[in-house]
Design a protein around this motif. Structure first.
Motif, short mmCIF file in Angstrom:
data_model
loop_
_atom_site.label_atom_id
_atom_site.label_comp_id
_atom_site.label_asym_id
_atom_site.label_seq_id
_atom_site.Cartn_x
_atom_site.Cartn_y
_atom_site.Cartn_z
N UNK A 120 0.83 -1.21 0.00
CA UNK A 120 0.00 0.00 0.00
C UNK A 120 0.86 1.26 0.00
N UNK A 121 1.97 1.21 0.71
CA UNK A 121 2.88 2.37 0.73
C UNK A 121 3.47 2.61 -0.64
N UNK A 122 3.91 1.55 -1.30
CA UNK A 122 4.48 1.71 -2.66
C UNK A 122 3.41 2.23 -3.63
N UNK A 123 2.20 1.72 -3.51
CA UNK A 123 1.11 2.17 -4.38
C UNK A 123 0.82 3.66 -4.14
N UNK A 124 0.81 4.06 -2.87
CA UNK A 124 0.56 5.47 -2.53
C UNK A 124 1.64 6.37 -3.11
N UNK A 125 2.87 5.94 -3.00
CA UNK A 125 3.98 6.75 -3.53
C UNK A 125 3.90 6.89 -5.04
N UNK A 126 3.64 5.78 -5.73
CA UNK A 126 3.61 5.82 -7.20
C UNK A 126 2.48 6.69 -7.71
N UNK A 127 1.28 6.54 -7.17
CA UNK A 127 0.14 7.31 -7.65
C UNK A 127 0.24 8.78 -7.23
N UNK A 128 0.82 9.03 -6.08
CA UNK A 128 1.01 10.43 -5.66
C UNK A 128 1.95 11.14 -6.62
N UNK A 129 3.01 10.46 -7.04
CA UNK A 129 3.93 11.06 -8.02
C UNK A 129 3.22 11.37 -9.33
N UNK A 130 2.42 10.42 -9.82
CA UNK A 130 1.73 10.63 -11.10
C UNK A 130 0.71 11.76 -11.00
N UNK A 131 -0.06 11.78 -9.91
CA UNK A 131 -1.07 12.84 -9.74
C UNK A 131 -0.39 14.20 -9.61
N UNK A 132 0.71 14.24 -8.88
CA UNK A 132 1.44 15.50 -8.72
C UNK A 132 1.95 16.02 -10.05
N UNK A 133 2.59 15.15 -10.82
CA UNK A 133 3.16 15.58 -12.11
C UNK A 133 2.06 16.04 -13.07
N UNK A 134 0.97 15.30 -13.14
CA UNK A 134 -0.09 15.66 -14.09
C UNK A 134 -0.83 16.92 -13.65
N UNK A 170 -2.72 29.61 -7.95
CA UNK A 170 -2.10 29.87 -6.63
C UNK A 170 -2.77 29.04 -5.55
N UNK A 171 -4.10 28.99 -5.56
CA UNK A 171 -4.82 28.22 -4.54
C UNK A 171 -4.53 26.73 -4.67
N UNK A 172 -4.52 26.20 -5.89
CA UNK A 172 -4.27 24.77 -6.09
C UNK A 172 -2.85 24.40 -5.69
N UNK A 173 -1.90 25.29 -5.94
CA UNK A 173 -0.50 25.00 -5.59
C UNK A 173 -0.33 24.90 -4.08
N UNK A 174 -0.99 25.77 -3.35
CA UNK A 174 -0.84 25.78 -1.89
C UNK A 174 -1.63 24.64 -1.25
N UNK A 175 -2.87 24.47 -1.67
CA UNK A 175 -3.77 23.54 -0.99
C UNK A 175 -3.67 22.10 -1.47
N UNK A 176 -3.10 21.88 -2.66
CA UNK A 176 -3.06 20.52 -3.20
C UNK A 176 -1.65 20.05 -3.53
N UNK A 177 -0.91 20.83 -4.32
CA UNK A 177 0.41 20.38 -4.74
C UNK A 177 1.40 20.35 -3.58
N UNK A 178 1.37 21.36 -2.73
CA UNK A 178 2.34 21.41 -1.62
C UNK A 178 2.21 20.21 -0.68
N UNK A 179 1.00 19.80 -0.25
CA UNK A 179 0.92 18.60 0.60
C UNK A 179 1.43 17.33 -0.09
N UNK A 180 1.19 17.21 -1.39
CA UNK A 180 1.71 16.02 -2.09
C UNK A 180 3.23 16.03 -2.12
N UNK A 181 3.81 17.19 -2.40
CA UNK A 181 5.28 17.29 -2.40
C UNK A 181 5.85 17.02 -1.01
#
Length: 382
Positions: free
Chosen positions: A45-59, A134-145
């Motif tokens: 589950x940890x590996x799956x979370x990491x892989x999908x988080x990377x893909x969602x972040x990049x897209x 600006x809002x999406x970067x702070x509220x969504x991208x930053x937590x994923x990073x």
């Protein structure tokens, strides 16, 4: 210096022992301590979370900033811990070009006035896009990073330590097995067995301790999912507000364009002036056009079109002999005064034109209600 040499030699021996154990496991020549099923599930589950988080972040980064060069520039500024310079959005740049073009063509001309109105709306759309990014970067991208660069690095580090502890444990098990086999042949190896058993107890304790630390970190992935779920809701809310703003801006623009008297909206033929005079029989015999533009035809003798339109009261007029048409409303419309008819999207109304009316307007009827309606808000049906 002697201590450093001894430590270096000890580390080299441990590394060599782990390498041998790892190689023998791959070749099927050594036993491997297996983790329990729940632990393996946590790892997966940890590996799956990491892989999908990377893909969602990049897209998501691609969605917010399609320009790859701009993304690279922003990445470098973040790594250098410097503020990213403000960048003009495409909508704002388009608004600037439209305004400059209107000034060259003449802000008083129909084309110039329309360019200015559309440019103002594009500027508002660009500002809304900037706020959304600006809002999406702070509220969504930053937590994923933060998860990938913080929590996941910690988990990966502890997993590597656990892997080394497991290799040490299995190496000690192999040495103990060899010592017991030798002890069966000669009693002189009893000391080696005791030493191997002592090392096995130590490595087992270290392995169990590290497994518990890693397990706690892996179980924290559930909290990460909850946090990312909250961030996802905030991202959707920001995106909803952004598109709602854009929709409202475009509706306002369409209303303004629909009220521009004599301004081209639906058909290029409407830009040409109407004929100077047309005999009433010719008008009555002509079929209704298939596009939402109605030519201005004066029928009040001695009265100009503008005067006829000013004294026109939609509530007192009757459908012309030429007939009426059905129309579907494309967008909601709020009546500006009592002479106009408010509209709701997707409803069906009856429309017809009257002599002396602006070609961008029609008379609409819905039951007992009647009033002027803008052509740009309708889809005329045959």
């Amino acid at each position: 210096m002697d201590f450093n040499v001894k430590k270096l030699a000890s580390d080299a021996g441990v590394f060599f022992s782990r390498a041998m154990q790892f190689t023998e496991e791959k070749l099927g020549q050594a036993e491997k301590t297996e983790l329990d099923a729940h632990f393996e599930s946590l790892l997966a589950r940890a590996d799956c979370t990491k892989n999908w988080t990377e893909k969602i972040l990049r897209q998501t980064e691609v969605l917010l900033q399609p320009n790859p060069s701009a993304r690279v520039e922003e990445f470098l500024y973040e790594k250098l811990d410097r503020k990213v310079p403000s960048r003009v959005t495409n909508g704002e740049l388009l608004a600037q070009y439209m305004t400059e073009a209107a000034n060259d063509f003449g802000p008083g001309t129909p084309y110039g006035k329309t360019l200015i109105k559309v440019g103002e709306t594009q500027r508002r759309l660009g500002a809304a896009e900037r706020d959304f990014i600006h809002s999406a970067s702070i509220n969504f991208l930053t937590p994923l990073r933060n998860f990938l660069e913080g929590d996941w690095r910690t988990i990966s580090k502890e997993r590597r330590i656990l892997q080394n502890r497991r290799l040490d444990l299995d190496a000690c098990k192999a040495r103990l097995k060899k010592a017991k086999a030798a002890e069966a042949k000669a009693a002189l190896w009893s000391d080696e067995v005791e030493k191997a058993e002592h090392e096995l107890r130590l490595t087992q304790t270290e392995f169990d301790r590290q497994a518990e630390v890693t397990r706690l970190l892996l179980e924290g992935i559930s909290s990460t999912h909850v946090n990312h779920l909250r961030c996802l809701h905030e991202f959707v809310e920001s995106q909803t507000n952004y598109y709602a703003q854009c929709y409202q801006y475009m509706l306002d623009l369409q209303k303004q364009l629909g009220r521009f008297s004599g301004t081209f909206v639906g058909n290029a033929e409407s830009t040409s002036p109407p004929p100077a005079a047309t005999s009433p029989p010719a008008v009555a015999a002509a079929p209704l056009p298939a596009v939402p533009t109605i030519p201005v035809v004066p029928t009040i003798v001695g009265v100009p079109n503008t005067v006829a339109e000013s004294v026109l009261n939609p509530n007192e007029v009757k459908p012309p002999a030429s007939g009426t048409r059905k129309a579907r409303v494309l967008y909601d419309y709020e009546a500006a005064d009592s002479t106009e008819l408010a509209l709701l999207a997707d409803e069906m109304i009856t429309v017809y034109s009257l002599p002396g009316m602006d070609p961008d307007w029609l008379i609409g009827e819905r039951g007992n209600q009647k009033g002027k309606v803008p052509v740009t808000y309708l889809e005329l049906l045959s």
